[in-house]
Design an enzyme around this catalytic site. Structure first.
Site, mmCIF file in Angstrom:
data_model
loop_
_atom_site.group_PDB
_atom_site.id
_atom_site.type_symbol
_atom_site.label_atom_id
_atom_site.label_comp_id
_atom_site.label_asym_id
_atom_site.label_seq_id
_atom_site.Cartn_x
_atom_site.Cartn_y
_atom_site.Cartn_z
ATOM 1 C CB ALA A 83 -0.974 -0.234 1.128
ATOM 2 N N GLY A 85 0.456 3.814 -1.854
ATOM 3 C CA GLY A 85 -0.449 5.153 -1.643
ATOM 4 C C GLY A 85 -0.214 6.199 -2.803
ATOM 5 C CB CYS A 138 -4.102 1.812 -7.539
ATOM 6 S SG CYS A 138 -3.409 1.815 -5.911
ATOM 7 C CE LYS A 173 -1.131 -2.964 -13.417
ATOM 8 N NZ LYS A 173 -0.042 -2.585 -12.511
#
Ligand SMILES: Cc1cc2nc3c(=O)[nH]c(=O)nc-3n(C[C@H](O)[C@H](O)[C@H](O)COP(=O)(O)OP(=O)(O)OC[C@H]3O[C@@H](n4cnc5c(N)ncnc54)[C@H](O)[C@@H]3O)c2cc1C
Ligand SMILES: Cc1cc2nc3c(=O)[nH]c(=O)nc-3n(C[C@H](O)[C@H](O)[C@H](O)COP(=O)(O)OP(=O)(O)OC[C@H]3O[C@@H](n4cnc5c(N)ncnc54)[C@H](O)[C@@H]3O)c2cc1C
Ligand SMILES: Cc1cc2nc3c(=O)[nH]c(=O)nc-3n(C[C@H](O)[C@H](O)[C@H](O)COP(=O)(O)O)c2cc1C
Ligand SMILES: Cc1cc2nc3c(=O)[nH]c(=O)nc-3n(C[C@H](O)[C@H](O)[C@H](O)COP(=O)(O)O)c2cc1C
Ligand code: FES
Ligand code: FES
Lengths: 312, 256, 312, 256
Positions: A83, A85, A138, A173
């Protein structure tokens, strides 16, 4: 230098690994994945020099972001949880890194993220790269990534907005955190994408049993590495069966066998992420293994691409 | 590897801003290696070993200050030891350290001494109140002290003490401290760069060589796994001393 | 017999592991998962005798099914891929197995599947078991499992139909192949479920690179084992944070540490599937490890349940 | 373990319905162990080893017939060797087999002989045209043959040959064949059950002990990992000879 020379000699005697994938000509199908050693032009150039067929940058946004507090990664059984970020210095500041990366002699693909089609479009028109990869996947950044990318209509709108501004191929993606990744792939295709990239990480979590604390600073993160490969192979297979555009396979590729499996599932090229913990040598190893395999079988890459769909 | 749980065994105050934490567990680090210290609920930050089972921490921000709230019996999470430490070469070594950067050097010096090497030191601090580990270095061999304000030892930066030593006489030189201090030393001793090992400080996030946060120009050295100890001749050709990247990956100054 | 005695002595001196979970009283929180050694009453009884707190049967349908052609399982890095295809002798014929299983002295939970709320309801009223677990999550059987379970309205309808007929607690097993498992959990709760069970397997695939064939007879299958644990922990955490009813954690539990992690994420109990490849002794090991852990920390199960949510 | 690729080295016809396949690879099985044979695009089925690198297959249905389409140079996928094989006990052993069930016994007999044991055999087939491995058994020691129709050897079921042997004289007895044949033998020789090892046939799916398909009443023995070789005294207390479960898990007859 020794490494470069030996790669060179392999390429000349072995079956060609060059591919056309999603609007790019690649000398080999093994690409550095987004967010992996992609924070500096120097590391991207090094990946290229050590054998990557193309490199993808860290995902870039409109403004600098420091990312989540640590721990930002946890090593779990057969994989990695991260993670980060989306830390990045903003797409504007990053152009100098892309320019450095280009010295590696392979296509440099800029990964970008935003919270709306407009923001994506703005970033796309402000960057000079050989292709763009839209991070709609993500799983651990609020307002970004999969929070948009789970909705087919947003995937289509973002892709369309970028296509309208970009003069280079656009890859989208996709997230595997969905009931039907094909819907998302079709949306990207409708938006005009040149390729889809599958998969980003699986939303996941790890807890420290001594204290009860979630280990990641952000609590939730994304699972990558060998653990997710069977999910990635399935997504690539489903997408390749349904789409006309190219599919780039990513998730758990760490050996040439994994790359071969992805290509048989329908991938035009693969990306390598977590396996970079083994070092930059991974590109050479995978390419060499693929070459030897194709030679042994007297096949070329095109023969094995999507083979599984023809076998079932 | 998930973070392993480590109960703090003992906390020693070195100065008001610097404390040494003795950790539980059979860590067995090499001098120059580091560990990612997870202060639960706060952050995870890199710390060099200042001994086989200790880290010595300068409180500079959120995580380090939170660590200072923890006493013996509290626990933290550890990932490590990580990275490439110092490599002992030859039998007459010089340690050059500044501030809390002296911590891994004291550890190295003790191991070098135990291995039979002669160990001299040049250590610098801001002021007499900031001096740490003076007796550890003095116990190893000749130790020269500098302070910026002259309140102890030679007045001036660490480099002010350089003339006390003839670098030719040392088989290897080890450096750790603020980047500009190390840069200062390396630039003044260029001809010896191939025998100087320096522990560099970059922004570490993953600490396993994938995220790219710690990469250095122009070779893309991953400081977290290829370092933190790097030969000075490689550093001379790098961004070292000119800029370094912060949490967002933006280039910034290498002060501190 | 030796094993039984030693478990017994542990239970008497160590912290109690008994829990109330989803309407059942369990002597310990470690349950045999659906489809694992659940085809015969004898194997279910054996699991109970070797320490399981409850056992779940193979998923049962209206008519006998032979399941998919082989290979039905593939061992992959850190996990298992399976596509059994819901083989079962029909719920009617299976009642005799349930009766045998009950001799194990722990609750026997019948897992059932159907293609409509009505079919679920019919099966539910035709079975005598201590609880029912609705398989709305199998990722590799056409017309069943996740093909219904991905839609919140169907989850609610199926749960409601079963609740209307059943006189025992009803657990709903959820699929992680979705963008938002909490939506599915809330739907089960609205339908009247006594607990949700998370997770079933992740849809996945493996390809044989020598031949290009998908390895599983059914091509697609479900990934289980250590590989999926971080996904399962995340799902349990999300569900426990949002629901009022109990959450049963399943996915990659093979050691007591995994069970503790699931419970800290918010699980009232855990289920063990793939780890049964290590043999029936797993129940004893996990329970013993949990007891020792609680003793060392001077805590009880209730203290650690959901601890992570209070720590972040 | 994923299926490994194995190129068929040689195919030998034993009878019109039975063929032996020599496989590639360093499999190193113990007699009585089996391998899951993946005929790609068709199915995966269990087969006992009939030698260190061979399986001997009776074509009875889809997968076995598809296997018969494959010649030397074709390849199949293999998972194994799996399960618990026969354990050699003592130095005078008797093998009792029926049909293709003689295959693992021939393999066992050869290893037992090599280990110095005396090896006698009782083998039964339907008819003279179905006889396999007769010379392998005759090469080991005394071998008595039966056929159902009397076209070779003693006329009748395998048990018709039992009186030729005094079971007291054997340190261990090994059984493999159709379930009702094995049941017949075990019921007639109950007093020796503790020294009889039998290879049982159940419906194997996962072959790694998780799916439950092969479990036997009343103990829940997982034949795929705890077997396929099981002591006869345990079988006497089980479903063996009475019923067995098919692909759907329904109880059915144990004929065949
Ligand atoms: C290999 C290595 C060894 C180190 N050894 C020691 C040591 O022995 N003793 C010691 O006191 N300090 C050491 N540091 C520095 C220490 O990691 C930082 O002081 C600490 O991270 C500050 O965190 P904070 O939250 O307290 O401060 P913040 O307020 O978050 O940051 C203050 C400054 O610390 C630095 N910093 C913050 N986070 C990181 C990070 N993840 N990686 C690198 N730098 C960071 C940045 O320059 C930042 O501007 C070492 C750093 C590295 C890279
Ligand atoms: C441990 C073990 C060792 C065996 N060794 C041999 C051997 O050495 N030689 C040999 O010819 N046969 C052997 N068999 C039997 C062989 O597995 C079956 O004949 C084969 O599976 C039939 O498959 P099919 O598709 O050709 O027939 P199908 O038409 O699918 O089935 C015919 C019959 O074979 C049996 N069968 C089918 N699939 C399986 C399965 N997965 N597991 C168990 N039984 C099944 C069932 O009784 C079925 O009714 C062995 C079986 C077991 C369990
Ligand atoms: C540390 C780390 C950082 C990542 N950062 C990004 C990113 O910025 N953008 C993105 O699209 N994917 C990012 N990913 C996802 C990877 O690109 C890749 O999709 C995923 O890790 C699966 O591939 P792998 O198993 O080879 O790692 C990151 C992954 C990791 C492990
Ligand atoms: C061989 C096998 C068969 C399974 N059969 C079923 C089933 O019939 N019904 C069901 O709800 N889940 C079934 N599952 C899923 C498990 O119950 C469990 O949800 C999953 O495997 C994750 O747990 P694990 O990692 O402990 O195996 C099966 C899993 C495996 C491996
Ligand atoms: S800190 Fe991530 S690569 Fe070095
Ligand atoms: S075949 Fe699955 S448990 Fe034996």
């Amino acid at each position: 230098m020794l490494i470069l020379l030996s790669l060179f000699s392999i390429c000349s005697i072995m079956p060609s690994l060059s591919v056309h994938a999603g609007g790019l000509d690649l000398k080999n199908p093994v690409i550095l994945a987004a967010g992996i050693l992609g924070t500096t032009g120097a590391s991207l150039r090094r990946a290229a020099q050590e054998g990557a067929g193309a490199v993808v940058t860290k995902s870039l946004g409109s403004a600098p972001r420091e990312g989540h507090h640590g721990p930002t990664v946890v090593q779990v059984d057969c994989g990695l949880l991260n993670a980060m970020g989306l830390p990045n210095p903003s797409y504007r500041e990053f152009q100098q890194e892309i320019d450095t990366a280009k010295e590696g002699g392979v296509p440099v693909i800029a990964s970008i993220f935003g919270s709306s089609p407009e923001e994506f479009g703005r970033i796309a028109s402000g960057l000079q790269a050989d292709a763009l990869e839209l991070n709609l996947s993500c799983p651990h950044a609020e307002k970004y990534g999969a929070e948009l990318g789970r909705y087919p209509d947003l995937v289509e709108a973002v892709t369309g907005a970028v296509k309208a501004r970009a003069h280079v191929p656009v890859w989208v993606k996709l997230t595997p955190n969905t009931a039907d990744i094909v819907e998302l792939g079709l949306a990207a295709q409708r938006g005009g994408a040149d390729a889809v990239v599958a998969i980003n990480t699986l939303k996941a979590m790890a807890i420290d049993i001594e204290s009860g604390y979630p280990i990641l600073g952000n609590r939730f993160g994304g699972l990558s590495g060998p653990a997710v490969k069977p999910v990635a192979v399935r997504c690539v297979y489903e997408l390749a069966s349904a789409l006309e555009i190219a599919v780039i396979g990513v998730g758990g590729v760490s050996r040439w066998e994994d790359a071969a499996e992805m290509i048989m599932a329908g991938a035009s090229a693969v990306q390598v992420g977590t396996a970079m913990t083994k070092g930059y040598g991974v590109f050479g190893e995978i390419n060499e293994g693929l070459s030897r395999y194709l030679e042994r079988k007297s096949l070329n890459l095109e023969d094995i691409k999507g083979l599984s769909a023809r076998r079932s | 590897m998930r973070p392993i749980n480590s109960v703090i065994q003992e906390v020693r105050s070195e100065t008001p801003q610097i404390r040494t934490f003795r950790l539980e567990g059979d860590l067995d680090p090499a001098p120059g290696q580091y560990v990612m210290v997870w202060v639960r609920g706060v952050d995870e930050v890199p710390m060099s070993f200042s001994g086989p089972d200790t880290i010595t921490v300068h409180a500079v921000g959120e995580a380090t200050q939170a660590l200072f709230q923890l006493g013996a019996g509290s626990s933290i999470g550890l990932r490590g030891p990580l990275g490439n430490g110092f490599v002992l070469r030859g039998d007459r070594v010089l340690l050059i350290g500044g501030g809390v950067g002296t911590a891994p050097l004291a550890f190295l010096g003790e191991q070098a001494r135990a291995a039979g090497a002669a160990v001299d030191s040049l250590i610098g601090f801001r002021s007499s109140g900031d001096v740490i580990f003076q007796s550890r270095f003095e116990g190893l061999g000749r130790a020269v002290l500098t302070t910026d304000d002259g309140s102890a030892g030679i007045a001036g930066r660490v480099s002010a003490g350089l003339s006390e030593f003839d670098l030719k006489g040392y088989s290897q030189v080890y450096l750790c401290g603020p980047e500009l201090m190390m840069w200062d030393i390396i630039s003044r001793t260029r001809e010896h760069a191939s025998k100087i090992q320096a522990s560099v400080n970059r922004y570490f996030k993953c600490a396993i060589g994938v995220c790219g946060s710690c990469c250095m120009d122009p070779d893309g050295i991953r400081a977290c796994v290829e370092g933190p100890v790097i030969m000075a001749d490689r550093l001379l050709e790098s961004e070292f001393g000119r800029y370094r990247r912060g949490a967002a990956g933006s280039r910034g100054s290498c002060r501190g």
